[in-house]
Design a protein around this motif. Structure first.
Motif, PDB file in Angstrom:
ATOM      1  N   ARG A  94     -22.274   4.521  36.739  1.00 46.36           N
ATOM      2  CA  ARG A  94     -22.470   6.130  35.432  1.00 46.36           C
ATOM      3  C   ARG A  94     -20.537   6.175  35.635  1.00 46.36           C
ATOM      4  O   ARG A  94     -19.915   5.545  35.997  1.00 46.36           O
ATOM      5  N   ILE A  95     -20.328   6.120  33.981  1.00 47.79           N
ATOM      6  CA  ILE A  95     -19.174   7.094  33.963  1.00 47.79           C
ATOM      7  C   ILE A  95     -19.499   8.361  33.594  1.00 47.79           C
ATOM      8  O   ILE A  95     -19.478   9.137  32.531  1.00 47.79           O
ATOM      9  N   SER A  96     -18.391   9.478  35.090  1.00 42.64           N
ATOM     10  CA  SER A  96     -18.757  10.162  35.075  1.00 42.64           C
ATOM     11  C   SER A  96     -17.433  10.867  34.466  1.00 42.64           C
ATOM     12  O   SER A  96     -16.395  10.337  34.552  1.00 42.64           O
ATOM     13  N   ASP A  97     -17.249  12.300  34.640  1.00 40.00           N
ATOM     14  CA  ASP A  97     -16.292  12.782  33.506  1.00 40.00           C
ATOM     15  C   ASP A  97     -15.007  13.703  34.916  1.00 40.00           C
ATOM     16  O   ASP A  97     -14.251  13.606  34.569  1.00 40.00           O
ATOM     17  N   SER A  98     -15.429  13.209  36.142  1.00 40.24           N
ATOM     18  CA  SER A  98     -14.994  12.936  37.875  1.00 40.24           C
ATOM     19  C   SER A  98     -14.891  12.442  38.604  1.00 40.24           C
ATOM     20  O   SER A  98     -15.205  11.701  37.709  1.00 40.24           O
ATOM     21  N   ALA A  99     -13.641  11.758  39.300  1.00 32.08           N
ATOM     22  CA  ALA A  99     -14.055  10.643  40.485  1.00 32.08           C
ATOM     23  C   ALA A  99     -15.134  10.503  41.337  1.00 32.08           C
ATOM     24  O   ALA A  99     -15.698   9.538  42.156  1.00 32.08           O
ATOM     25  N   GLU A 100     -15.765  11.874  41.690  1.00 34.21           N
ATOM     26  CA  GLU A 100     -17.022  12.221  42.435  1.00 34.21           C
ATOM     27  C   GLU A 100     -17.990  12.011  42.035  1.00 34.21           C
ATOM     28  O   GLU A 100     -18.640  12.348  40.579  1.00 34.21           O
ATOM     29  N   SER A 101     -18.806  11.399  43.134  1.00 35.37           N
ATOM     30  CA  SER A 101     -20.929  10.533  42.898  1.00 35.37           C
ATOM     31  C   SER A 101     -20.917  12.036  42.292  1.00 35.37           C
ATOM     32  O   SER A 101     -20.636  13.040  42.606  1.00 35.37           O
ATOM     33  N   SER A 102     -21.764  11.720  41.009  1.00 35.11           N
ATOM     34  CA  SER A 102     -22.509  12.642  40.955  1.00 35.11           C
ATOM     35  C   SER A 102     -24.303  12.832  41.439  1.00 35.11           C
ATOM     36  O   SER A 102     -24.592  11.921  42.379  1.00 35.11           O
ATOM     37  N   ALA A 103     -25.165  13.124  40.857  1.00 35.66           N
ATOM     38  CA  ALA A 103     -26.676  13.123  41.627  1.00 35.66           C
ATOM     39  C   ALA A 103     -27.346  11.472  41.134  1.00 35.66           C
ATOM     40  O   ALA A 103     -26.379  10.610  40.347  1.00 35.66           O
ATOM     41  N   PRO A 104     -27.681  10.876  42.221  1.00 36.21           N
ATOM     42  CA  PRO A 104     -28.192   9.613  42.398  1.00 36.21           C
ATOM     43  C   PRO A 104     -28.901   8.899  40.988  1.00 36.21           C
ATOM     44  O   PRO A 104     -29.495   9.446  40.042  1.00 36.21           O
ATOM     45  N   ALA A 105     -28.115   8.379  40.082  1.00 34.63           N
ATOM     46  CA  ALA A 105     -28.333   7.731  39.220  1.00 34.63           C
ATOM     47  C   ALA A 105     -29.886   7.383  38.972  1.00 34.63           C
ATOM     48  O   ALA A 105     -30.591   5.972  39.962  1.00 34.63           O
ATOM     49  N   PRO A 106     -30.848   7.319  38.486  1.00 39.64           N
ATOM     50  CA  PRO A 106     -32.266   7.163  37.927  1.00 39.64           C
ATOM     51  C   PRO A 106     -32.166   5.688  37.370  1.00 39.64           C
ATOM     52  O   PRO A 106     -31.421   4.950  36.535  1.00 39.64           O
ATOM     53  N   ALA A 160     -17.000  -0.723  28.817  1.00 41.16           N
ATOM     54  CA  ALA A 160     -17.327   0.968  29.092  1.00 41.16           C
ATOM     55  C   ALA A 160     -18.083   0.884  27.619  1.00 41.16           C
ATOM     56  O   ALA A 160     -16.702   0.910  26.593  1.00 41.16           O
ATOM     57  N   GLN A 161     -19.241   1.746  28.060  1.00 39.51           N
ATOM     58  CA  GLN A 161     -19.544   2.536  25.960  1.00 39.51           C
ATOM     59  C   GLN A 161     -17.848   4.104  26.152  1.00 39.51           C
ATOM     60  O   GLN A 161     -18.236   4.736  24.851  1.00 39.51           O
ATOM     61  N   GLY A 162     -17.484   4.711  27.145  1.00 41.45           N
ATOM     62  CA  GLY A 162     -17.003   5.823  27.193  1.00 41.45           C
ATOM     63  C   GLY A 162     -15.968   6.002  27.816  1.00 41.45           C
ATOM     64  O   GLY A 162     -16.089   4.854  29.089  1.00 41.45           O
ATOM     65  N   ALA A 163     -14.918   6.802  28.493  1.00 38.58           N
ATOM     66  CA  ALA A 163     -14.077   6.516  29.167  1.00 38.58           C
ATOM     67  C   ALA A 163     -14.860   7.984  29.666  1.00 38.58           C
ATOM     68  O   ALA A 163     -15.409   9.134  29.767  1.00 38.58           O
ATOM     69  N   GLY A 164     -13.822   7.992  31.153  1.00 39.68           N
ATOM     70  CA  GLY A 164     -13.834   8.930  32.407  1.00 39.68           C
ATOM     71  C   GLY A 164     -13.434   7.767  33.889  1.00 39.68           C
ATOM     72  O   GLY A 164     -12.551   7.543  33.650  1.00 39.68           O
ATOM     73  N   PHE A 165     -14.507   8.103  34.398  1.00 43.38           N
ATOM     74  CA  PHE A 165     -14.206   7.645  35.668  1.00 43.38           C
ATOM     75  C   PHE A 165     -15.361   6.795  36.539  1.00 43.38           C
ATOM     76  O   PHE A 165     -17.396   6.932  36.559  1.00 43.38           O
ATOM     77  N   LEU A 166     -14.935   6.232  37.057  1.00 46.54           N
ATOM     78  CA  LEU A 166     -16.560   5.334  37.695  1.00 46.54           C
ATOM     79  C   LEU A 166     -16.895   5.349  38.979  1.00 46.54           C
ATOM     80  O   LEU A 166     -16.243   5.151  39.466  1.00 46.54           O
ATOM     81  N   THR A 167     -18.406   6.029  39.079  1.00 43.18           N
ATOM     82  CA  THR A 167     -19.192   7.005  39.780  1.00 43.18           C
ATOM     83  C   THR A 167     -20.452   6.053  39.970  1.00 43.18           C
ATOM     84  O   THR A 167     -20.974   5.288  39.173  1.00 43.18           O
ATOM     85  N   ASP A 168     -20.979   6.136  40.912  1.00 38.19           N
ATOM     86  CA  ASP A 168     -22.879   5.860  41.350  1.00 38.19           C
ATOM     87  C   ASP A 168     -22.836   4.008  41.360  1.00 38.19           C
ATOM     88  O   ASP A 168     -23.457   4.174  40.999  1.00 38.19           O
TER      89      ASP A 168
END
Length: 426
Positions: free
Chosen positions: A75-87, A50-58
């Motif tokens: 994606r590595i996101s700020d929360s455990a909830e999925s974000s917008a679809p990964a481009p 991982a290149q950064g810290a957070g939660f694995l999503t999408d």
């Protein structure tokens, strides 16, 4: 802001990568440096961090899926909830046929997920040369290693789009291999106009494989044995840091610490008990080369008239860096004055620097001194002295600075460049 996780390019001929297994699940917390997944190519299986810290999503690709290089797979996101679809990774425009020849593009490879650029150490082929798929085309250095990169295709080196000594962004096109011999091969620096980034593979993704047991990771390979010639095996970045900090790598060897050494091993070295004066003593080594004629004066005159490069000390620093095979801070002593340069193999790229030097070049060509044996230098030192119509070149170092093979290569390369400086331009 979410951080995209992409399928990395681990080799020049790689269009896709097979996801062997995920080490983290959707929604899991991750820290920078945690292993996210394993990817397999036709040559190796590699753990991707991982290149950064957070939660694995999408997560958009399962274990067993073969994914085009450059595609976003999570994606590595700020929360455990999925974000917008990964481009998906977008394709950059292809090189213009008006500027570059047609053929297979060669990119700066990704050798690690945290790698943004690679240092082009040297080319093994010249523009116009015939190349085979397995021929070593160039060497690239990252913060962890120096790697020889194969051509990946048969043909001719029709265009070289980056020079040795340049830092090139990952994915940027640095060469083109054509099927036919080029009439006018191209050679230019990356700085003269950034080449486009190679597009991601366009072939359809393979459907997810049927549920299968993840492949059992290969057993860890034993650490390589120390070099028989006394050379210390260490990553380029760690070696530079050790020189800058005045650390004696031989202490790690004496302590039995496994090689090759990396940056993290320098902390181990710093924690070792202080040495007694007798233990701290290092063997002073000395190598000498003699050349019958020197082409440096003519080279300096040509550089001044043609390229307006009038600083001969900077030219000497560039020859020294080219002989080392990587950029370095070079201290040039001449006429009782010392000047430091951040030097690289690229002609005219050496600039004044206030950083601590990694190597010294002592120019005694215009003094009555014909030989030296000073010993006890704190950094490797090359000395130029007159010898009739030629020169004597002496390298003084300790066994903590260089291994025997490295010292011989450095002196041989430098003597050859002083004798025929045109080697600096090849």
């Amino acid at each position: 802001m979410p951080l995209d996780v992409i399928m990395p390019a681990l080799g020049m001929a790689q269009d896709t990568g097979l996801i062997v297994a995920w080490h983290k699940a959707q929604g899991d917390p991750v820290a920078k440096g945690d292993v996210l997944f394993e990817v397999e190519t036709d040559k190796a299986t590699m753990e991707v961090e991982a290149q950064g810290a957070g939660f694995l999503t999408d997560v958009s690709a399962e274990a067993g899926a073969e994914v085009p290089v450059g595609n976003v797979i999570a994606r590595i996101s700020d929360s455990a909830e999925s974000s917008a679809p990964a481009p998906q990774a977008s394709a950059a425009p292809a090189p213009s046929s008006d500027d570059l020849p047609e053929g297979k593009t060669v990119i700066m490879p990704t050798l690690g997920m945290a790698q943004d650029t690679g240092l082009l150490v040297s080319w093994h082929k010249a523009p116009g040369d015939a190349v085979a798929t397995d021929d070593v085309l160039f060497e690239v250095e990252t913060d962890k290693s120096t790697v020889e990169v194969a051509a990946g295709a048969d043909g001719y080196l029709a265009a070289v789009l980056a020079e040795a000594g340049e830092e090139v962004p990952v994915g940027q096109t640095i060469a083109i291999i054509s099927a036919e011999a080029p009439a006018n091969p191209i050679s230019r620096s990356a700085a003269s106009g950034a080449a486009p980034v190679a597009p991601a593979a366009t072939k359809a993704e393979a459907p997810p494989a049927p549920a299968a047991e993840p492949k059992t990771p290969a057993p860890a390979k034993p650490a390589p044995a120390p070099s028989a010639d006394g050379r210390i095996l260490i990553s380029p970045k760690a070696r530079r840091l050790a020189r800058e900090q005045g650390l004696d790598l031989s202490r790690l060897v004496d302590a039995g610490h496994p090689q090759p050494f990396h940056v993290k091993d320098l902390e181990v070295l710093k924690s070792l008990p202080a040495q007694t004066p007798q233990a701290a003593a290092q063997a002073a080594c000395r190598l000498t080369a003699e050349i019958e004629t020197s082409g440096f004066a003519e080279f300096a005159s040509w550089a001044a008239q043609t390229a307006k490069l009038t600083d001969t000390d900077a030219l000497l620093a560039g020859l020294c860096a080219a002989s080392l095979g990587h950029p370095a801070v070079v201290a040039v002593e001449s006429f009782g004055e010392t000047r430091c340069y951040a030097a690289s193999a690229r002609l005219g790229a050496s600039k004044a620097s206030e950083d601590a030097p990694q190597i010294r070049l002592r120019d005694l060509r215009f003094t009555p001194i014909t030989s030296v044996q000073v010993g006890g230098e704190e950094i490797p030192t090359l000395t130029l002295a007159r010898r009739g119509n030629g020169l004597t070149i002496t390298l003084e170092y300790t066994n903590g600075h260089l291994g025997a093979a490295e010292a011989i290569a450095l002196l041989s390369n430098f003597a050859g460049r002083i004798e025929d400086p045109l080697r600096h331009l090849l």
